[in-house]
Each structure stands twice: as structure tokens, then as C-alpha cells.
Design an enzyme around this catalytic site. Structure first.
Site, short mmCIF file in Angstrom:
data_model
loop_
_atom_site.label_atom_id
_atom_site.label_comp_id
_atom_site.label_asym_id
_atom_site.label_seq_id
_atom_site.Cartn_x
_atom_site.Cartn_y
_atom_site.Cartn_z
N SER A 466 1.31 -7.33 -9.03
CA SER A 466 1.89 -6.10 -8.51
C SER A 466 2.05 -5.03 -9.60
O SER A 466 1.06 -4.49 -10.08
CB SER A 466 3.23 -6.43 -7.84
N ASP A 477 -8.14 1.55 -17.49
CA ASP A 477 -8.86 2.74 -17.01
C ASP A 477 -8.80 3.89 -18.00
O ASP A 477 -9.77 4.62 -18.20
CB ASP A 477 -8.30 3.19 -15.66
N LYS A 491 -2.11 -9.01 -6.15
CA LYS A 491 -1.14 -8.53 -5.15
C LYS A 491 -1.14 -7.01 -5.18
O LYS A 491 -0.46 -6.38 -5.97
CB LYS A 491 0.24 -9.10 -5.47
#
Length: 695
Positions: A466, A477, A491
Site C-alpha cells: 500500500s 519513477d 495492494k
């Protein structure tokens, strides 16, 4: 959103149900409140769930099959003829739920209950007559029957249960129990299961039915009864006292899903994810066999007042035979914010005869003291504030890079994941959240400046979930640092808890996406450099859960890249591989992971011949022991005589020295030490590139 707050309904049930007075043996029927709740649940799924659900015959077939799987997943009680009168639900489950017509679904449950009760009474009668098994045949018992066909005749199930009873007796016999002990233990097990069947209430039946309905859509959507909702609120406020472990059903067994960071079980070091609990006892008194016991009942036995001791008979995740259990003790306690606070350390790495200092900050969860924050207190505790304090300390100590350890971090406050990213970037988006209508909300860091712009690593594992995945994905990124370890949990969905006229529904309403446009759902975050792991992704993680929502993408957003670590990966991986070949712990992890997978694939049945079973068990454990002792010899440690001693040896070390974090011989420590090595490689390559660019 926290992994601990959003695991499947079976996990949430771990602290929810309370059994009251026995129900009559007459068939249970749905109440008007439950009929109305079923309609509301159906409407919530149709109009409120993230997925675009088509409640057609295909969905009905899936929901009906889920219901049968929850009732009798091992095809051990129901006959094909028992199911036939209810086959109309296979195409009509949607109509039944939307109309609140639950009578036939309840009647099917009653048929199952009758079969289960009759079977247990038969087993108890056989025990009263006395067991007289000879464990010298060539018979074998199939372990997993979830894909088996339904039996046509009772005689087929009689034969299955003859083997099951024989296996239960043999399993106990292999632990050196005599016939009287075996019969007493099995009588306790079967009588306990029978008693619980006789205590079934209408809310239990309705809960099972709704679990089938909701889990046919995704594993994080579920119904909570009024009583369960109250317990769920208590659980979320962390006011319950226990061992700090989330449990879930795994066939007839209760399995450890994850450990709460900073909780008693994690501190004791005696439990690991995927361990199975087969008996529970208090500090004094006999152990209660919990095989076949309902999840909520097991948790009631484990839970207790702070400071008291619970004993668990545990079969380790890596064991291939249920006879290989060990009894562990855990002192119950509450989990405080301090137990879960981020904390840092400095690791020295030797290169060319010179010491290099690297910082490591362990972040067990993403937390914030909401009460203090909402009250306007300036010095409230939070992940970002604590990590910032550790970064300042590590910078003063002259570290050449910092590793953020997010292993086993199941998530927590999303705002903290966003603000933590802001310590390492100068403004920018961090995560996209897409709702059922396709609307995307962008979250990000709005504060100018960075606290730390040096070499950065993020260490993750299969239990990083999560908010942890949002953080690791954003760092990757942005090209801000390296992600190390294993693929994360996956998740990537958001749940809300909505009131019904009777109970509540936990509903998946949105999905997380990285700023690159990739979802974290199902696939998780893939590390730049992969470390071996003993956590099996086929047994732990979103992709291991039935009906998990799929991975997909949305449009990426505009963001600034801070570096291109991917251009250095070939060199970094080569340097890591060279070290791993010479690292006893990494060699052990790689080989043990491969061996465990092979053993599970081979272990589809068990022998009912005592000598053959013993030989198979000893051969498998000999391979595991050989790997462990190869590791120990290379590290200059004493060798073990039995494989089961390995974990006890580690847990005793935690208890006696509390020095596992500083012990370079500990298997778990290998991840941190190698992360520091990789980060030092990365720092040197970055410096080389910087100097080359200046020339």
C-alpha cells in the site's frame, strides 16, 4: 491505506466474531434485517464498487462456486446429490441477493451443517470404540482436494475420512504420543468442531453467504455484522491487547498472514508469515487443538490481558509435514506508537582497506498521531518528522548514502507517504487515485526544497504494501534512488467502510497508480536489484488472493527526473552478484527458496505408512538442515543437529542478546548489509559520472 486495515475479510475476522449461546439444531432462517441488508449490499456492489460489475449468469456461477468453496472447499462433506436441489442458484444467485430471497442459500448451508455434524459424530463414535490402525500399508492421502470432483456416494467420503482419521492419528503418533493420548487429542478436536457447529447462529450463515458474494468481486470487499463492526473499530484504534499478528484461514488451519510492526510476536521472533497454528494454550493448562476451528474462536483463545503469556503450537512455514511443530511462548502486550517509530543506524562498509559509513532508517509503518495533529500541537509524532530527525543525525555523522528499510511495512497514513517523498524531491506529484467513474485525483508534495539529496536506496519485500508501494514506486519513477529487495505485496486498492441498515460493508472504491501511470495493484513494485526471499509469492501477496483486481495503467503525469539509476544497473547487478556468491547468507536464501518451492510442488500427498512417512520427512529435513549447516560453517557458527533447531536458535538469540540488528551472521541482517554495499557502489558510480561530466 494500511495492509493491516485492508487485508481480506478473512483476516479482519480475526478480531471480530464473538460466539454466544448455542443455537437450536433446527434449520436457521434469514431474518428480515438480513434480507434487507443483502439487497443493500447488492446495490452497494452495483453502484459503489470500483469495478464495473455485470451481475449476469457468469457472476452468479462464480458466487455460487465461492459459496460451495467456503462451505466445503476440500469436497469432504457434501455429496453431488446434496448440491443438485440448489443448482438453480448457480444461474440465479444475483436475483436471489438483489431480491433478498436467501432461503435456498440458507437451506444449502443447513444441508452442509447436517453432513458435517453427522461426519463428526461418526468420527467420535469410532474413537469411542478405540482406534486400531496399522501404519504399514502403501496408502497415501491427497493433501489438497479443492479441484476434486464432488463424491456421488457416501461410501466415497467414508473412504476419504478413513484415510483422514488414519492420517490424523499417524501425525500424532509421529510426535511420540501413545494411543490414549492420540484418541484424547482427536476427541477434543472433533468434539470442539461439533460444539461450534451446534452454536451456529443466523448471523454466521449470513456472514458466510455474504463473504461468498463479496469475495467473488475482490478480496478486500466484505460484509461486517453489527457485532463485527464494533470489534473492527476497536481493532483500528489499536486498543486490543494480544500478540500483534494478523491471522487468516488456510483450509483447516489458521495461518499467520503478517506480523504487526513492533508487536509482541515480532519482538519475540518466534512467528513468521505463513506459519500455521495448530494448538493454543494459556500460561498454565492444556493446549487446545485448533485444527478445524473457526478463525474467530482461535483469536479468542490467543487474545488476552497485557502481560499474560500465550503458548502456540506452530508448524513453521518452511516445514513440509504437519508433524514438525514447535511450542512457542509470547507475552501479550499492546502496540504503541513508540514501538512503530522509525529509527536509524550507521553501518560501516570496508572498501580497499578504508571504512565507509552508510545510514539505514527502518520505517515499520506510516503513522501519524492524528489526535495531536488535529489538536494543533506543534510537536506531534509522525513518520515524516521522525525520519527527518534521523536524516539530520545521519548527515551529521557523515554517511555517504541512506537506505530506507520498508520491509514488512504494510502501509498506513497516505498523507505520510506523500510527505515522506517530499524529503527527497523538490515538489511534485506522488500518486494518482482513480475512482469508479474514472476520475483521477493527484496527490503530491507541495513544499519547496529537499532535506536529503544524496544517494538513496529503498529496501522492500513481499510484505511491503500500500503506502510503502506508493513511496517505493515514486522514488523509482523519479529516478531518485534504487529499489532493492523483492517484488512488493501488490495492494493497490482503496477501501471505505459504509453503514448498512444491518451491519456495514467494506467496499473497494478506488485504485492507486504511480505517476508513471502504472498501477501498484497485483504486480506491486519490482525492485531494480532483486534479493532472494523465503516468502513465497504464490502464498503471500495480492496475486495469491482469489479475484484480486487486475494490474492496468492510466495516463502518466508530468514530473521531473532526478537521475537515471537504470543506466548503472548492469554494473550494480554484476557487483552485487559477485558479493552474493561469496555471501553465505545470500547463498542460503537462494538455495532454501528454491528447495522450499520444489518440496511444496512435490508434496501433493502424504504416506500413511509410518516408516515411509518418517523416511520422506527425514529426507526433506536433511536437505534443509544441510543448507542451514553449510551457511553456519561458512560463518564459523556451531552446526545444528536438527533443522527445527534453526528458528529456535534465532529466537533465543533475540531474547538473550536483543542484538539481531547488529549480528552480521543473522540471515535477515544480510538484506540490510548488502543494501548498504549496493548503495555504496551506486554512490561511487554517481560520483564517477559527475566527475566525468565536469571534464
Amino acid at each position: 491505506m494500511s495492509l493491516f486495515a485492508t487485508l481480506s475479510r478473512s483476516v479482519a475476522l480475526a478480531v471480530m466474531l464473538v460466539i454466544t449461546s448455542p443455537a437450536a439444531l433446527a434449520q436457521l432462517e434469514p431474518t428480515d434485517e438480513q434480507r434487507q441488508a443483502a439487497v443493500e449490499i447488492a446495490d452497494s456492489l452495483r453502484y459503489g464498487h470500483y469495478a464495473d460489475i455485470n451481475f449476469d449468469e457468469a457472476w452468479s456461477q462464480d458466487a455460487f462456486q465461492r459459496y460451495l468453496d467456503i462451505l466445503d472447499g476440500q469436497r469432504a462433506y457434501l455429496l453431488r446429490g446434496d448440491i443438485e436441489p440448489y443448482r438453480h442458484l448457480e444461474n440465479g444467485m444475483a436475483d436471489a441477493i438483489f431480491s433478498g430471497d436467501l432461503d435456498d442459500a440458507f437451506a444449502l448451508y443447513d444441508t452442509f451443517s447436517q453432513r458435517q455434524r453427522a461426519r463428526l459424530e461418526s468420527l467420535l463414535a469410532q474413537l469411542d470404540e478405540g482406534l486400531d490402525f496399522e501404519f504399514d500399508s502403501d496408502e497415501r492421502l491427497e493433501i489438497d482436494r479443492e479441484d476434486a470432483q464432488w463424491a456421488n456416494r457416501k461410501s466415497e467420503l467414508d473412504e476419504l475420512w478413513r484415510k483422514r482419521l488414519k492420517n490424523d492419528a499417524l501425525t500424532l503418533a509421529l510426535t511420540d504420543q501413545d494411543n490414549e493420548q492420540i484418541e484424547n487429542n482427536l476427541r477434543q478436536r472433533y468434539q470442539g468442531q461439533l460444539t461450534r457447529i451446534e452454536q451456529t447462529e443466523t448471523e454466521d450463515v449470513f456472514g458466510v453467504l455474504m463473504a461468498a458474494v463479496t469475495s467473488s468481486i475482490d478480496p478486500h470487499t466484505g460484509y461486517l455484522s453489527p457485532r463485527q463492526g464494533e470489534s473492527f473499530d476497536i481493532q483500528m484504534s489499536l486498543s486490543l491487547e494480544g500478540i500483534g499478528a494478523l491471522l487468516q484461514s488456510d483450509g483447516e488451519y489458521v495461518k499467520v498472514a503478517s506480523l504487526v510492526p513492533g508487536g509482541p510476536a515480532e519482538r519475540a521472533g518466534v512467528l513468521e508469515p505463513a506459519d500455521r497454528i495448530i494448538a493454543v494454550g494459556q500460561e498454565d493448562g492444556e493446549m487446545v487443538n485448533v485444527v478445524g476451528m473457526r478463525l474467530d474462536n482461535v483469536v479468542d483463545l490467543i487474545r488476552g490481558p497485557k502481560g499474560s503469556i500465550v503458548r502456540l503450537d506452530v508448524v513453521p512455514a518452511q516445514a513440509v509435514d504437519m508433524t514438525r511443530s514447535q511450542t512457542v511462548e509470547i507475552t501479550r502486550d499492546t502496540v504503541s506508537l513508540e514501538d512503530q517509530a522509525a529509527h536509524g543506524e550507521v553501518i560501516e562498509v570496508q572498501r580497499d582497506g578504508k571504512p565507509h559509513r552508510l545510514g539505514v532508517i527502518n520505517i515499520p509503518t506510516f503513522y501519524v498521531d492524528f489526535d495531536a495533529w488535529q489538536a494543533g500541537e506543534e510537536e506531534y509524532r509522525s513518520t515524516t518528522r521522525d525520519v527527518a530527525r534521523e536524516i539530520e543525525r545521519l548527515k551529521e555523522e557523515g554517511v555517504e548514502g541512506i537506505v530506507l528499510d520498508l520491509r514488512n511495512n504494510g502501509g498506513g497514513a497516505l498523507q505520510e507517504a506523500n510527505s515522506l517523498i517530499g524529503l527527497f524531491i523538490d515538489r511534485g506529484p506522488t500518486v494518482q487515485v482513480r475512482d469508479a467513474q474514472g476520475r483521477i485525483q493527484l496527490y503530491g508534495d507541495t513544499e519547496a526544497g529537499t532535506l536529503y539529496d544524496g544517494p538513496l536506496g529503498v529496501l522492500v519485500n513481499r510484505l511491503s504494501a500500500s503506502a510503502s508501494e506508493i513511496f517505493a514506486g515514486a522514488i523509482q519513477d523519479y529516478g531518485r534512488g534504487l529499489v532493492l529487495g523483492t517484488s512488493t505485496f501488490g495492494k493497490g486498492t482503496v477501501q471505505t467502510l459504509n453503514d448498512l441498515s444491518h451491519g456495514q460493508i467494506k467496499l473497494t472504491r478506488a485504485k492507486f497508480y504511480r505517476i508513471s501511470g502504472d498501477s501498484t495493484q497485483n504486480r506491486g513494485v519490482e525492485p531494480d536489484i532483486t534479493f532472494p526471499s523465503l516468502l513465497d509469492p504464490e502464498r503471500i501477496g495480492e496475486s495469491s488472493l482469489d479475484n484480486a483486481l487486475e494490474w492496468d495503467t492510466v495516463q502518466n503525469v508530468q514530473y521531473r527526473r532526478y537521475g537515471e539509476p537504470e543506466t548503472m544497473l548492469d554494473k550494480l547487478i554484476a557487483q552485487h552478484d559477485a558479493r552474493a556468491q561469496d555471501n553465505p547468507n545470500f547463498r542460503y536464501l537462494e538455495r532454501q527458496s528454491t528447495l522450499a518451492r520444489q518440496l511444496r510442488e512435490q508434496h501433493t500427498s502424504v504416506s500413511l505408512n509410518r516408516e515411509q512417512r518418517q523416511r520422506e520427512m527425514e529426507a526433506q529435513e536433511a536437505e534443509q538442515l544441510s543448507l542451514e549447516n553449510q551457511r553456519r560453517r561458512a560463518l564459523g557458527l556451531d552446526e545444528l543437529e536438527e533443522w527445527m533447531d534453526a528458528r529456535m536458535d534465532d529466537s533465543e538469540e533475540i531474547e538473550e542478546t536483543d542484538a539481531t540488528e547488529d549480528d552480521p551472521t543473522a540471515v535477515d541482517r544480510a538484506y540490510v548489509l548488502e543494501s548498504a554495499e549496493v548503495l555504496l557502489d551506486y554512490a561511487h558510480l554517481k560520483e564517477t559520472q559527475r566527475l566525468a561530466a565536469k571534464r
